[in-house]
Design a protein around this motif. Structure first.
Motif, short mmCIF file in Angstrom:
data_model
loop_
_atom_site.label_atom_id
_atom_site.label_comp_id
_atom_site.label_asym_id
_atom_site.label_seq_id
_atom_site.Cartn_x
_atom_site.Cartn_y
_atom_site.Cartn_z
N SER A 1 -5.94 -9.74 3.12
CA SER A 1 -4.57 -10.18 2.87
C SER A 1 -3.72 -9.01 2.38
CB SER A 1 -4.54 -11.33 1.85
OG SER A 1 -5.13 -10.93 0.64
N ALA A 2 -4.38 -7.95 1.89
CA ALA A 2 -3.68 -6.73 1.46
C ALA A 2 -4.65 -5.55 1.51
CB ALA A 2 -3.13 -6.89 0.06
N ILE A 3 -4.09 -4.39 1.80
CA ILE A 3 -4.81 -3.12 1.81
C ILE A 3 -4.07 -2.21 0.84
CG2 ILE A 3 -5.30 -1.06 3.19
CD1 ILE A 3 -7.06 -3.33 4.03
N LEU A 4 -4.81 -1.51 -0.01
CA LEU A 4 -4.21 -0.58 -0.96
C LEU A 4 -4.59 0.84 -0.59
CD1 LEU A 4 -2.49 -0.52 -3.56
CD2 LEU A 4 -4.64 -0.46 -4.84
N LEU A 5 -3.57 1.65 -0.35
CA LEU A 5 -3.76 3.06 -0.02
C LEU A 5 -3.20 3.90 -1.17
CD1 LEU A 5 -2.42 2.86 3.66
CD2 LEU A 5 -4.81 2.76 2.91
N GLN A 6 -3.67 5.14 -1.27
CA GLN A 6 -3.18 6.01 -2.34
C GLN A 6 -3.01 7.43 -1.79
OE1 GLN A 6 -5.86 6.66 -5.64
NE2 GLN A 6 -4.16 6.94 -7.05
N ASP A 7 -1.87 8.03 -2.11
CA ASP A 7 -1.61 9.41 -1.73
C ASP A 7 -0.96 10.12 -2.91
OD1 ASP A 7 -1.44 11.63 0.14
OD2 ASP A 7 0.72 11.26 0.17
N LYS A 8 -1.58 11.19 -3.36
CA LYS A 8 -1.06 12.00 -4.46
C LYS A 8 -0.73 11.16 -5.69
CE LYS A 8 0.70 15.36 -1.24
NZ LYS A 8 1.54 15.19 -0.09
N GLY A 9 -1.59 10.18 -5.99
CA GLY A 9 -1.43 9.37 -7.19
C GLY A 9 -0.53 8.17 -7.05
N THR A 10 0.15 8.01 -5.91
CA THR A 10 1.04 6.87 -5.69
C THR A 10 0.36 5.88 -4.75
OG1 THR A 10 2.99 8.25 -5.98
CG2 THR A 10 3.31 6.15 -4.86
N HIS A 11 0.40 4.60 -5.14
CA HIS A 11 -0.20 3.55 -4.33
C HIS A 11 0.82 2.95 -3.36
CE1 HIS A 11 -3.02 3.60 -7.78
NE2 HIS A 11 -3.91 3.32 -6.83
#
Length: 170
Positions: free
Chosen positions: A98-108
């Motif tokens: 229902s949701a995917i959480l991605l992270q780049d350079k500390g920001t989700h």
């Protein structure tokens, strides 16, 4: 039927035709505006979270396989993220999150899926919203009103990390 009644009926019909044409025109404008917003949002995903091959614009489903995020395309091929470490958590079942959480350079960044949602029902991969992590709130980049405002939701959310543990965002 007298002449004034006929004129009145014709005027009403012309007015109804005009209103119907305007409604269709506004619906088409809203749909094109929505498509532009989704295209820009997926362009953002391609920049911040590039795939090993292909584009988020062409993804038909997102699936978690063991601890990896896989994106499937309409032709049956699939790809992962160029940097698999960017996938950190999910909500829902691995085969249909229902949701995917991605992270780049500390920001989700959270991708939420809802095939019955306003945006999700029009999207190939059922993406209903893409939200950026703000200082205290999640900020939507897909659900923007006519004044350019975006709804904000509370920051605290519980996800399941890709290793199966709890992943709480505060």
């Amino acid at each position: 039927m007298n002449t004034s009644t006929m004129r009145s009926t014709q005027n009403e019909q012309q007015m109804n035709d005009l209103i119907s044409a305007e409604v269709v025109s506004m619906d088409a404008y809203a749909a094109s505006k929505s498509e532009d917003t989704v295209a820009k949002a997926k362009g953002f995903l391609d920049t911040a979270f590039p795939l090993a091959t292909g584009s988020h614009k062409d993804v038909s489903s997102y699936v978690v396989y063991y601890q990896n995020l896989l994106m499937f395309f309409k032709d049956g091929t699939h790809s992962g993220l160029r940097d698999p470490r960017q996938f950190v958590a999910l909500n829902g079942h691995k085969s249909e999150p229902s949701a995917i959480l991605l992270q780049d350079k500390g920001t989700h960044v959270a991708l939420t899926f809802d095939r019955c949602g306003t945006t999700g029902s029009q999207d190939l991969a059922d993406i209903d919203d893409i939200q950026l992590e703000g200082h205290k709130y999640w900020i939507s980049i897909l659900n923007i009103d006519e004044e350019g405002r975006t709804p904000k939701t509370e920051q605290d959310q519980l996800f399941t990390a890709k290793d199966g543990s709890d992943y709480l965002l505060k």
